[in-house]
Design a protein around this motif. Structure first.
Motif, PDB file in Angstrom:
ATOM      1  N   LYS A   1       0.823  -1.213   0.000  1.00 62.15           N
ATOM      2  CA  LYS A   1       0.000   0.000   0.000  1.00 62.15           C
ATOM      3  C   LYS A   1       0.856   1.262   0.000  1.00 62.15           C
ATOM      4  O   LYS A   1       0.395   2.338   0.353  1.00 62.15           O
ATOM      5  CB  LYS A   1      -0.944  -0.004   1.206  1.00 62.15           C
ATOM      6  N   GLY A   2       2.114   1.133  -0.407  1.00 59.26           N
ATOM      7  CA  GLY A   2       2.978   2.287  -0.519  1.00 59.26           C
ATOM      8  C   GLY A   2       3.239   2.934   0.822  1.00 59.26           C
ATOM      9  O   GLY A   2       3.070   2.344   1.889  1.00 59.26           O
ATOM     10  N   ASN A   3       3.684   4.177   0.782  1.00 62.47           N
ATOM     11  CA  ASN A   3       3.798   4.991   1.982  1.00 62.47           C
ATOM     12  C   ASN A   3       2.517   5.792   2.118  1.00 62.47           C
ATOM     13  O   ASN A   3       2.027   6.361   1.146  1.00 62.47           O
ATOM     14  CB  ASN A   3       5.002   5.928   1.885  1.00 62.47           C
ATOM     15  N   ILE A   4       1.968   5.819   3.321  1.00 64.77           N
ATOM     16  CA  ILE A   4       0.755   6.588   3.570  1.00 64.77           C
ATOM     17  C   ILE A   4       1.166   7.993   3.996  1.00 64.77           C
ATOM     18  O   ILE A   4       1.888   8.160   4.979  1.00 64.77           O
ATOM     19  CB  ILE A   4      -0.110   5.945   4.671  1.00 64.77           C
ATOM     20  N   PHE A   5       0.723   8.996   3.253  1.00 65.72           N
ATOM     21  CA  PHE A   5       0.957  10.403   3.582  1.00 65.72           C
ATOM     22  C   PHE A   5      -0.390  11.018   3.960  1.00 65.72           C
ATOM     23  O   PHE A   5      -1.304  11.053   3.136  1.00 65.72           O
ATOM     24  CB  PHE A   5       1.532  11.174   2.390  1.00 65.72           C
ATOM     25  N   CYS A   6      -0.513  11.491   5.208  1.00 63.09           N
ATOM     26  CA  CYS A   6      -1.727  12.183   5.641  1.00 63.09           C
ATOM     27  C   CYS A   6      -1.383  13.649   5.892  1.00 63.09           C
ATOM     28  O   CYS A   6      -0.521  13.947   6.726  1.00 63.09           O
ATOM     29  CB  CYS A   6      -2.298  11.535   6.899  1.00 63.09           C
ATOM     30  N   VAL A   7      -2.045  14.541   5.183  1.00 65.91           N
ATOM     31  CA  VAL A   7      -1.715  15.969   5.206  1.00 65.91           C
ATOM     32  C   VAL A   7      -2.857  16.743   5.849  1.00 65.91           C
ATOM     33  O   VAL A   7      -4.024  16.554   5.492  1.00 65.91           O
ATOM     34  CB  VAL A   7      -1.471  16.503   3.776  1.00 65.91           C
ATOM     35  N   HIS A   8      -2.498  17.622   6.805  1.00 68.79           N
ATOM     36  CA  HIS A   8      -3.512  18.431   7.459  1.00 68.79           C
ATOM     37  C   HIS A   8      -3.867  19.619   6.565  1.00 68.79           C
ATOM     38  O   HIS A   8      -3.006  20.389   6.163  1.00 68.79           O
ATOM     39  CB  HIS A   8      -3.008  18.922   8.818  1.00 68.79           C
ATOM     40  N   ARG A   9      -5.153  19.775   6.294  1.00 72.72           N
ATOM     41  CA  ARG A   9      -5.587  20.755   5.301  1.00 72.72           C
ATOM     42  C   ARG A   9      -5.494  22.193   5.800  1.00 72.72           C
ATOM     43  O   ARG A   9      -5.512  23.115   4.974  1.00 72.72           O
ATOM     44  CB  ARG A   9      -7.025  20.420   4.879  1.00 72.72           C
ATOM     45  N   GLU A  10      -5.384  22.405   7.094  1.00 69.06           N
ATOM     46  CA  GLU A  10      -5.212  23.766   7.608  1.00 69.06           C
ATOM     47  C   GLU A  10      -3.743  24.053   7.888  1.00 69.06           C
ATOM     48  O   GLU A  10      -3.208  25.085   7.492  1.00 69.06           O
ATOM     49  CB  GLU A  10      -6.026  23.963   8.884  1.00 69.06           C
ATOM     50  N   ARG A  11      -3.049  23.142   8.575  1.00 66.05           N
ATOM     51  CA  ARG A  11      -1.658  23.386   8.955  1.00 66.05           C
ATOM     52  C   ARG A  11      -0.722  23.341   7.761  1.00 66.05           C
ATOM     53  O   ARG A  11       0.325  23.986   7.754  1.00 66.05           O
ATOM     54  CB  ARG A  11      -1.229  22.364  10.004  1.00 66.05           C
ATOM     55  N   ALA A  12      -1.074  22.555   6.762  1.00 63.59           N
ATOM     56  CA  ALA A  12      -0.259  22.445   5.548  1.00 63.59           C
ATOM     57  C   ALA A  12      -1.193  22.477   4.345  1.00 63.59           C
ATOM     58  O   ALA A  12      -1.206  21.561   3.521  1.00 63.59           O
ATOM     59  CB  ALA A  12       0.572  21.162   5.569  1.00 63.59           C
ATOM     60  N   GLY A  13      -1.970  23.562   4.228  1.00 64.98           N
ATOM     61  CA  GLY A  13      -3.036  23.639   3.235  1.00 64.98           C
ATOM     62  C   GLY A  13      -2.561  23.536   1.800  1.00 64.98           C
ATOM     63  O   GLY A  13      -3.186  22.866   0.965  1.00 64.98           O
ATOM     64  N   LEU A  14      -1.458  24.196   1.457  1.00 60.84           N
ATOM     65  CA  LEU A  14      -0.971  24.138   0.083  1.00 60.84           C
ATOM     66  C   LEU A  14      -0.448  22.753  -0.254  1.00 60.84           C
ATOM     67  O   LEU A  14      -0.555  22.298  -1.399  1.00 60.84           O
ATOM     68  CB  LEU A  14       0.118  25.187  -0.130  1.00 60.84           C
ATOM     69  N   THR A  15       0.126  22.060   0.734  1.00 57.46           N
ATOM     70  CA  THR A  15       0.574  20.685   0.510  1.00 57.46           C
ATOM     71  C   THR A  15      -0.625  19.786   0.257  1.00 57.46           C
ATOM     72  O   THR A  15      -0.600  18.933  -0.646  1.00 57.46           O
ATOM     73  CB  THR A  15       1.378  20.183   1.720  1.00 57.46           C
TER      74      THR A  15
END
Length: 540
Positions: free
Chosen positions: A457-471
């Protein structure tokens, strides 16, 4: 895909077409800059995010700055590419290489830049044709998929594998979109390659530290002499950690693209591993063998490298205590990458050593590191990742901007986990060498959730939409549901046979769908021959 697909025997043709596409993109972006200037229109887009015009202008300013970073990197590539061309002969551009600035990273910047350019050129074109979401709403809620799009992503997964070795290019995308990140925790650090990657990408190539520097020093000293993978299972030790975003005019080395003139003394990396040998070895490297920062003002004194990067002997889990870990030394198992926690040691097994254990939350509370936000939490503990996540619940809820872990044997990513993280503001993705598979927003069918049976399942990347919105926005743009939508929208205007076939196949996507895999190459962000040294990738 926007950039011509190279083949091993057509380097000259590839470079010429590649430069043509990028020059056109950069020219259009420059025009946008002159047209927009310092003004951001209040009429940016009709959207469902509920943002008022002031917040939209602030968001547009951030988006325009990101477009400027993308454009700046591509502009540098264009200018330096011309130095390696002549009318009679085109030579290989030395810095376009999987260990420097990979072809995939250029595709990533190009695709992201095109999306941002459409937003500022004509906001209706950047609005999702499927969901009606504007860029503001995508940042706010994450891209939302229909049942058809979940089926389309499933069809693609039959041909394109999630890949645990697809990670460096995505960390570079994070640096491009979130260059202000400062505090990193590397849980399961092993040979220190990803810890040094974080230090180099966010601390600057001026620190002269990278995975390749560690690997070369270890090779000279025969440190990993009995290791099957001295450069790491994924060959991370060959990476020079060249930043995608380099503040001008600091990208001074045209042969590598290194951002040598830039150093950020505010970055902090804390690495953990259960092996006392690895902790001693990497600490010795950090304190005595790796280049030391020159004249970095840090609270009135010059910093040493171990002020910026600490490598600690700890096992991390969901509580504090003591456990056992596979023993390593210079003549036994040096650099072994499969070490994991054991709760007991049978018959005083000499192959195990006793290790202090803590949790992310306990460590942060006990060391004073909870002052700065914990920006990036990376976990790779050979199947113990879920317990580390449990021990990091407070940090994830209150601070973490990017959470990564390995989608392998013993790890679970359940529907409940995804729902809870989504409510906290996270969107989750799996990595591949062609793009990202999105788990959140209804994009992944439920039958794929739960416990994983292999490193599939690859590497799981979870990105916070407020703290790192552009990411979070960039990851959505590079995920297959949005890439398919963008590709099909372009197909309406450029009705060639392959685009039409692809669009028709995607409209029929279902459990029994048959799609010519050659049509999928139009989506790829990583293509041969830049997949080296991975034959399976190059064989796609």
């Amino acid at each position: 895909s926007g950039v011509a697909v190279p083949t091993p025997n057509h380097g000259s043709k590839f470079i010429s077409r590649f430069i043509l596409y990028i020059v056109a993109f950069v020219g259009l972006t420059a025009y946008l800059y002159s047209k927009i200037g310092g003004r951001i229109s209040e009429e940016s887009s009709v959207d469902t995010s509920g943002l008022n015009s002031v917040l939209k202008r602030e968001r547009d300013k951030e988006l325009l700055e990101l477009l400027g970073r993308v454009n700046g990197s591509l502009q540098w590539i264009i200018q330096n590419s011309k130095e390696f061309e002549s009318e009679e002969k085109t030579t290989k551009i030395p810095y376009i290489s999987w260990d420097l600035i990979a072809n995939s990273e250029i595709h990533i910047m190009y695709k992201l830049g095109m999306y941002l350019k459409r937003h500022f050129e004509n906001s209706t074109l950047s609005k999702s044709q499927h969901s009606g979401q504007s860029v503001y709403d995508i940042i706010e809620r994450g891209y939302q998929c229909s049942a058809l799009q979940a089926s389309q992503q499933e069809v693609i997964s039959k041909f394109i594998s999630m890949d645990i070795c697809s990670e460096i290019e995505w960390y570079k995308l994070v640096q491009l979109t979130w260059p202000s990140a400062q505090l990193f925790m590397d849980v399961g650090a092993n040979k220190g390659y990803l810890g040094s990657l974080f230090l180099a990408l966010w601390g600057g190539n001026g620190l002269q530290v990278s995975p390749a520097v560690i690997f070369e020093e270890a090779t000279r000293r025969n440190t990993w002499k009995h290791s099957r993978n001295p450069a790491g299972y994924c060959k991370d030790g060959h990476s020079r950690a060249i930043q995608l975003h380099c503040p001008p005019p600091h990208r001074r080395l045209p042969l590598t693209g290194a951002c040598e003139g830039f150093t950020n003394s505010a970055v902090r990396v804390v690495s953990f591993d259960g092996s006392s040998f690895l902790a001693r070895t990497l600490t010795h490297f950090i304190q005595h063998l790796l280049p030391q920062p020159r004249s970095l003002p840090l609270g009135g004194f010059n910093a040493s490298l171990d002020t910026l990067w600490r490598y600690l002997h700890r096992a991390l889990s969901d509580r504090e205590g003591r456990v056992f870990f596979p023993r390593q030394d210079s003549d036994f198992n040096a650099g072994f990458e499969g070490g994991s926690i054991r709760l007991r040691r049978e018959n005083n097994d000499s192959r195990l050593e006793e290790v202090p254990m803590t949790s992310v939350d306990a460590f942060l509370a006990g060391t004073g590191l909870d002052g700065p936000r914990l920006d990036v939490l990376k976990i790779d503990t050979e199947g113990n990742d879920n317990k580390v996540l449990l021990g990091a619940r407070a940090a994830i809820r209150e601070a973490v901007g990017l959470l990564t872990f390995e989608g392998g044997l013993g790890v679970t990513l359940s529907r409940d986990m995804l729902r809870d993280w989504d409510l906290q503001g996270f969107s989750c993705y799996s990595t591949s060498r062609a793009g990202l598979f999105k788990w959140s927003g209804g994009c992944m069918k439920e039958r794929y959730m739960g416990g994983f049976s292999a490193k599939d399942k690859g590497n799981i990347f979870c990105v916070h939409r407020e703290r790192a919105g552009l990411t979070a926005l960039a990851f959505d743009v590079l995920a297959f549901p949005m890439m398919i939508e963008a590709h099909n929208a372009a197909g309406n205007a450029l009705e060639d046979a392959e685009r039409r076939q692809f669009r028709e196949a995607m409209q029929r996507a279902g459990d029994d769908s048959k799609v010519d895999p050659r049509l999928l190459t139009q989506l790829y962000v990583n293509i041969r021959p830049f997949c080296k040294p991975f034959p399976a990738c190059a064989a796609i």
